[in-house]
Each structure stands twice: as C-alpha cells, then as structure tokens.
Write an enzyme that holds these catalytic residues in place. Structure first.
Site, mmCIF file in Angstrom:
data_model
loop_
_atom_site.group_PDB
_atom_site.id
_atom_site.type_symbol
_atom_site.label_atom_id
_atom_site.label_comp_id
_atom_site.label_asym_id
_atom_site.label_seq_id
_atom_site.Cartn_x
_atom_site.Cartn_y
_atom_site.Cartn_z
ATOM 1 N N CYS A 86 -0.746 63.056 27.185
ATOM 2 C CA CYS A 86 0.150 61.921 26.925
ATOM 3 C C CYS A 86 0.662 61.219 28.181
ATOM 4 O O CYS A 86 0.429 60.025 28.379
ATOM 5 C CB CYS A 86 1.348 62.390 26.104
ATOM 6 S SG CYS A 86 0.944 63.306 24.625
ATOM 7 N N LYS A 145 7.747 56.392 21.094
ATOM 8 C CA LYS A 145 7.678 57.408 22.150
ATOM 9 C C LYS A 145 7.558 56.766 23.537
ATOM 10 O O LYS A 145 6.805 55.824 23.728
ATOM 11 C CB LYS A 145 6.471 58.309 21.875
ATOM 12 C CG LYS A 145 6.130 59.273 23.004
ATOM 13 C CD LYS A 145 4.986 60.179 22.611
ATOM 14 C CE LYS A 145 4.520 61.040 23.778
ATOM 15 N NZ LYS A 145 3.545 62.070 23.368
ATOM 16 N N HIS A 147 8.084 59.113 27.018
ATOM 17 C CA HIS A 147 7.495 60.283 27.706
ATOM 18 C C HIS A 147 7.026 59.964 29.123
ATOM 19 O O HIS A 147 6.053 60.536 29.614
ATOM 20 C CB HIS A 147 6.344 60.871 26.889
ATOM 21 C CG HIS A 147 6.140 62.341 27.156
ATOM 22 N ND1 HIS A 147 5.086 63.058 26.626
ATOM 23 C CD2 HIS A 147 6.851 63.232 27.910
ATOM 24 C CE1 HIS A 147 5.142 64.315 27.025
ATOM 25 N NE2 HIS A 147 6.217 64.445 27.803
ATOM 26 N N HIS A 301 1.504 63.630 16.270
ATOM 27 C CA HIS A 301 1.804 64.806 17.094
ATOM 28 C C HIS A 301 2.526 65.846 16.224
ATOM 29 O O HIS A 301 3.275 65.494 15.322
ATOM 30 C CB HIS A 301 2.694 64.389 18.265
ATOM 31 C CG HIS A 301 2.710 65.338 19.411
ATOM 32 N ND1 HIS A 301 3.323 66.572 19.357
ATOM 33 C CD2 HIS A 301 2.188 65.240 20.659
ATOM 34 C CE1 HIS A 301 3.185 67.188 20.518
ATOM 35 N NE2 HIS A 301 2.494 66.404 21.332
ATOM 36 N N LYS A 378 -8.257 66.984 23.124
ATOM 37 C CA LYS A 378 -7.059 66.788 23.944
ATOM 38 C C LYS A 378 -6.999 67.814 25.077
ATOM 39 O O LYS A 378 -7.253 68.997 24.882
ATOM 40 C CB LYS A 378 -5.825 66.927 23.060
ATOM 41 C CG LYS A 378 -4.499 66.875 23.796
ATOM 42 C CD LYS A 378 -3.336 67.043 22.841
ATOM 43 C CE LYS A 378 -1.999 67.050 23.584
ATOM 44 N NZ LYS A 378 -0.851 67.156 22.665
#
Length: 588
Positions: A86, A145, A147, A301, A378
């Site tokens: 991310c 989001k 982050h 997520h 991922k």
C-alpha cells in the site's frame, strides 16, 4: 433499466461527437483536449486482485458497475503498480515517481507505515498531482484511506497530512484498515506484539523470582530494589500484552475530517454509509467544477467490513461479499454523477493499489483476492500477480467506448495525464517516471511511452520489463521469493513474502519470460531455448544501470526510526491516553 439509461447517455454523447467531427461543425474531441478541463474522479480499491472483476475475466463475482465503466471506456490489460504494497504504491501514484525516489521504502522489512503515530510519511518536498491541480483552480478532495503518514514532531503538526499535499478536503482514515481493527485472527501487528510482550514478561518474571529466591536463601547478595523493579516491569509487560490490542484499535482505527478527529475508534457499521455520504456531498458542492476527487476505498482490505445486506450474497464468502459491496458503492457514485449532470464532463479512473493477498488465509477460507492467471500476489515485488492491476478510464464523448489496450502502463502515469489535462505542467526539477496516457487512450498513439519498467521490493530491484515495440514484452527477474511450503504459490505462514535474506533467491543468470506469449510466467527461457537471450539480458541490464544513475540518496521514511510508535505523535481527540470521541453522527 438503469444500465440501459447509462448506455444510452454514453451512446448519445459519442454519436453527437462523431457527427460533429464528420460534418466539420466543431473540432474533433482530441483537438479540444488542450482547452477542456474535465472533472477528475479517481477510484482506488485496496488489495483488489485483477481477477476479482467481471470485465477482467471473473464470471462468478458480480461487479456490474465496474464492468460498465469498462464497457463505456478504455480497459488497460497491462497496468502496473509501482510497488506491491500500500504505502509505496500510493506514494508513487500521487507523485508519478518510483517510491525509491521519495524514500517511501524500507531496507529492513518495514514495508508500509506501521503506526499512525510514527514520524515517517510522504516528504513535504514531494509534489503530488493534487497540489498542481489545486494551483490550477481545481477543488481537490480525498475520501477514504491515506496511509502516507501524519505527523513529524508533534501530535498536531500534520506535516504529512493530505491537506499539506494539495488536497482541500479530507475525510477518512489517516492510516489503514487492518485486521487488528476488529481483533481478527489475521493480524498485522497485534499477535506479534502480544508474543513479544509475553516473552519479555516471562524473562523478567524469571529474573524477579530468581532474585527473590537468592535473596531469601542468601545465595545472591542483592537489595530488594532490583527485585521490586523487576516485578513491576513484569507486571507492566503482562498488562501490556493484554491491552495492546485495544491500544492499536484506539491508536490507528480512527476517522478524520480535515484536521479534526471525528471517530476514535471507528464504528464500522457506519463507515460505508459515511464514505458514500461524503462523496455525494463533495460532488454536489463542487458540481460547477472543475474538481479532482480521489476516492480511496477501504474495501477490500481485511477485516472485510461488510454491511449486513451484502453478507452471504456472493459465491466467494466474506471476501466476495466485500468486493460486491464495493462495486455497489461504485454504482452509487456513478448515480450521483448522473443526478448532478456530471457524467459527460468527468474523467473516471478505476484501479487497485496492488494485487490481491494470497496469504490472507485461515484454514481453507481465503480472505484475500484472486489475481487471475498471474503468478504471485500482494507483497511480491516482481511477479505479475502482485503488481498487475485493473486500469479503467471513462470519459464519455472523448475516450472510445469498449477499447482494450494491452500496452504496458503504470499507476504513475496518472500523474502526468491529469496534470496536463488540467492545464498544468509536469515538474522539471525532478525525475517523473510516469508517462502521459492520453494519446494512448485516444488512439492517436499505438504504443506506450514506457520502454522499461522497474519492479522494486522495498528498495531492492527484483525485476524489470522491456517493451520491445512491435515484437514482445520481456520480463527479467533478478530476485524472487522462496514460496512456502515448497511447491506453493505464496509465502504461507507469513503476512507477505520477504524482499531480502535467506527466503529469497538471487538468480544468475536472471530468469527470463516472454510476457506476450507467457503472461503467467510459467516457462523460463534460457540461452538454449531463446536465440536472443543474451541480447535481451544485456539490454535490460544496461537499462537498469541507466535507471540507477538517476537515483539520488534520500532518507528512508519506512525504516525503523521513522516507523515506530511515538506517543507524542499519536493523534488523540482527548487528553492522551483518553483517545475516545464521536463528534459526528452519521446516516441512520
């Protein structure tokens, strides 16, 4: 009926544009691009696999609204994120630069920001597309989001806040949704911290008991002071192991409106309606435009927070329910555009920050995405499953409907594309790795401007691709993770695969794949099977050396000093540690 209505609107816009061009009444759409300033709506999913969407080949997951975007617009089939996790991927998306250039990487395994109360974040000297569009008169908003950091020196300096990176308006999570927000067994850091605190408790308890025994038997000449201190520290560590889960929930699982905390901790049953309400409010306030709105979904997520009316409705368990709810959210946003008369004046882009997580698994239940035919997922810096993501653009009357483009493109390309559409200029004082996508999207260019793309895992180069135009796309892997258990397709038993150390393989010679013939990366080419093997290796390695010469040393924002929890940086809506508030009552 709603689908037919949208299709008719798009067809009518396209037909009117084509007739105007053919009759010579107005210039063509492409010649008007330089003077038009569209509204820009960017939709980014979190952890969504490219194989989770109907228009990318999934016939068991219902995603009609995302599929409609592809039908009415342009679908990219070799769309690549700049990182497979991310924080670095989103930094690259906003700046148009590999995250290694901004320092949004680590060298020690801390691959994303670990705490809201850490000092690392997107450096203030980085330029985002939001900053440039704001200077060009756009209303700019981020909902969802972030982050990418919050504070540097105090709990209120907000040096990394979205409002310091070009956004006028922010509503959402300064951090990220996590399994720990709902005390899930799939834990990002709670379980590890509990284990460490329990171990330290046991050590200090043993020390305290040993000192007591030695003191009472006169075998250890020691005062009671170290005994008392050892016992106190042991008690504190034991208490910490019990309360660390609650600390994480209050420290990281919070909502903000601009600079103000509105919920700490979050009420998850209200989050999705709040996000949609905020999107609708922004669109209505700014419908006279131009605006840039980045909707950064908390979906999909873990912990896969899903409203009751979507639970149990998909064929793929809770993960599928969450994907289908996100698609419904996309539909709600598209309906708002229609109701406000914004559909034809708005460029929409849909993507995911990286591939789906294969390791999000408990028993036989999968809580992560599916990456289709692509290997890995991922956290894997080089394999396609971690970095090949959906890429859909829709702009009725301008971009051709139903177009499919297989050329290599990047999330970093959004930066120069939207900057030039807004009438801005791409910064000349730094390297911008993204390329303007508009010629490719319009069909005025046949090939991507990317000849090479580099694929990093943290600050380590794991792979590179060479787009040899009119021939093929080569992929070279220098480093790959060791899958566990042997023969598996992921690093099960870990959260993500590592980037360095004993659990990666360094290949000499590197692995070579022809992605045009082998997109699943299953057939390794060798000098015996590929006549141009050595020429490809030499050209790619020369490109890597040329790329590395453009890198400059920068502080690594995700290394230990910038990525540990600091109480004095912790955002708190009351006097620390009384961090609890509910300042806005959302939809009922």
């Amino acid at each position: 009926m709603l689908h037919l209505h949208h299709s008719w609107l798009c067809f009518r816009s396209w037909l009117a544009g084509m007739l105007s061009v053919l009759l010579g009444l107005v210039p063509s759409a492409s010649s008007n691009i330089s003077t038009s300033r569209p509204n820009i709506l960017l939709l980014m999913a979190d952890d969504l696999g490219i194989g989770d969407i109907g228009c990318y080949g999934n016939n068991t997951m219902r995603t009609p609204n995302i599929d409609r975007l592809a039908e009415d617009g342009v679908k990219l089939t070799q769309h690549i994120s700049a990182a497979s996790l991310c924080t670095p991927s989103r930094a690259a998306f906003l700046t148009g630069r590999y995250p290694v250039r901004s320092g949004m990487v680590s060298s020690i395994g801390y691959r994303v920001l670990q705490w809201t109360g850490a000092s690392g974040g997107l450096p203030t000297n980085e330029t985002t597309f939001a900053k440039i569009l704001k200077e060009k008169g756009y209303a700019t908003g981020l909902i969802g989001k972030w982050h990418l950091g919050l504070n540097c020196e105090s709990a209120s300096d907000h040096c990394h806040h979205p409002l310091h990176h070009g956004f006028d308006h922010f509503y959402g999570m300064p951090f990220s949704l996590m399994g720990d927000c709902a005390h899930w067994e799939l834990s990002e850091k709670r379980v590890n911290l509990e284990q460490k605190l329990n171990f330290l408790f046991q050590v200090l308890a043993l020390v305290a008991l040993t000192l007591v025994a030695g003191k009472l038997t006169h075998l250890i000449p020691v005062s009671w002071t170290p005994v008392i201190w050892s016992a106190l520290w042991a008690i504190l560590l034991l208490a910490g192991s019990y309360f660390v889960g609650a600390l994480i929930v209050y420290a990281d699982c919070l909502l903000m409106r601009n600079h103000t905390i509105t919920e700490q901790p979050m009420r998850f049953q209200k989050t999705t309606p709040l996000i949609l309400q905020e999107v609708a409010s922004f669109l209505k306030r700014n419908k006279h435009g131009p605006f840039l709105l980045f909707v950064s979904f908390l979906h999909v997520h873990i912990p896969l927070i899903t409203m009751e009316n979507f639970l149990g409705k998909s064929l793929h368990g809770l993960y599928g329910d969450n994907v289908e709810e996100m698609d419904w959210m996309v539909g709600q946003i598209l309906d708002t555009l229609d109701m406000e008369g914004l559909t034809n004046s708005t460029l929409i882009y849909f993507t995911s920050d990286h591939g789906g997580s294969l390791e999000n698994q408990l028993g036989r239940t999968q809580y992560g995405g599916w990456n289709g035919i692509y290997k890995g997922g991922k956290g894997m810096g080089g394999w396609e499953g971690g970095i090949r993501v959906p890429g859909i653009f829709r702009w009725p009357g301008v971009l051709p409907a139903g177009q499919v483009i297989g050329e290599p493109t990047s999330l970093m390309d959004v930066f120069p594309t939207v900057v030039q559409l807004a009438g801005g200029e791409v910064p000349q004082d730094r390297v911008i790795d993204g390329q303007d996508l508009l010629p490719l999207l319009l069909g005025t260019a046949q090939h991507s401007d990317h000849e090479f793309l580099m694929h990093y895992c943290e600050g380590f180069l794991h792979a590179a691709r060479w787009h040899q135009r009119d021939r093929t796309t080569w992929k070279v892997h220098f480093v790959t993770p060791v899958f566990q258990p042997e023969g598996a397709g992921a690093c099960y038993g870990r959260k993500v695969c590592p980037c360095f150390g004993e659990k990666v393989l360094h290949h000499d010679p590197p692995l070579l794949f022809d992605l045009s013939r082998d997109p699943s990366e299953t057939h390794v080419l060798t000098s015996a099977s590929e006549p141009v093997f050595y020429q490809v290796m030499e050209r790619v390695q020369r490109a890597v050396r040329e790329h590395q010469r453009t890198l400059s040393p920068v502080p690594l924002q995700l290394d230990r000093l910038g990525n540990i929890w600091r109480p004095w940086l912790q955002p708190c809506c009351g006097p620390f540690p009384l961090c609890w508030c509910l300042r806005e009552d959302g939809p009922q």
